[in-house]
Design a protein around this motif. Structure first.
Motif, short mmCIF file in Angstrom:
data_model
loop_
_atom_site.label_atom_id
_atom_site.label_comp_id
_atom_site.label_asym_id
_atom_site.label_seq_id
_atom_site.Cartn_x
_atom_site.Cartn_y
_atom_site.Cartn_z
N UNK A 207 0.83 -1.20 0.00
CA UNK A 207 0.00 0.00 0.00
C UNK A 207 0.87 1.25 0.00
N UNK A 208 1.89 1.25 0.83
CA UNK A 208 2.77 2.41 0.91
C UNK A 208 3.57 2.58 -0.38
N UNK A 209 4.02 1.50 -0.95
CA UNK A 209 4.75 1.59 -2.22
C UNK A 209 3.86 2.13 -3.34
N UNK A 210 2.59 1.78 -3.33
CA UNK A 210 1.65 2.32 -4.32
C UNK A 210 1.51 3.83 -4.16
N UNK A 211 1.54 4.31 -2.93
CA UNK A 211 1.43 5.75 -2.67
C UNK A 211 2.64 6.48 -3.25
N UNK A 212 3.77 5.80 -3.37
CA UNK A 212 4.99 6.41 -3.90
C UNK A 212 5.12 6.27 -5.42
N UNK B 228 0.94 6.70 -11.01
CA UNK B 228 -0.45 6.60 -10.55
C UNK B 228 -0.85 7.80 -9.69
N UNK B 229 0.13 8.43 -9.07
CA UNK B 229 -0.12 9.54 -8.15
C UNK B 229 0.85 10.67 -8.43
N UNK B 230 0.58 11.49 -9.44
CA UNK B 230 1.52 12.54 -9.85
C UNK B 230 1.91 13.52 -8.74
N UNK B 231 1.10 13.64 -7.69
CA UNK B 231 1.42 14.55 -6.59
C UNK B 231 2.73 14.15 -5.88
#
Length: 78
Positions: free
Chosen positions: A25-30, A34-37
């Motif tokens: 989950x944390x790796x997906x946030x990075x 998928x998450x340009x921010x």
């Protein structure tokens, strides 16, 4: 005696453990695709990514401030 300032920065694995978040989950946030921010979070110093020119993979450093922003206060460990 530990230096509290150093505890404000951690690897992905440590951050996941400290907040009780799945590593995946944390790796997906990075994931900047998928998450340009993520690029803004790097720019303002919440997270850092380093990959040597000849390396296949890079490493992340995550600030306590980033984890609090994403997941709230660090849970107490019993």
């Amino acid at each position: 005696m530990t230096n509290k300032l150093i505890d404000d920065y951690m690897t992905v694995k440590e951050a996941a453990w400290r907040w009780g978040v799945e590593l995946r989950t944390l790796r997906e946030r990075l994931n900047a695709k998928r998450r340009p921010v993520v690029l803004e979070e790097i720019e303002c110093g919440l997270i850092k990514y380093f990959k040597a020119p000849d390396a296949k993979y890079g490493d992340w450093i995550i600030s306590k401030q980033a984890m609090q922003k994403w997941y709230g206060p660090e849970p107490e460990k019993n």
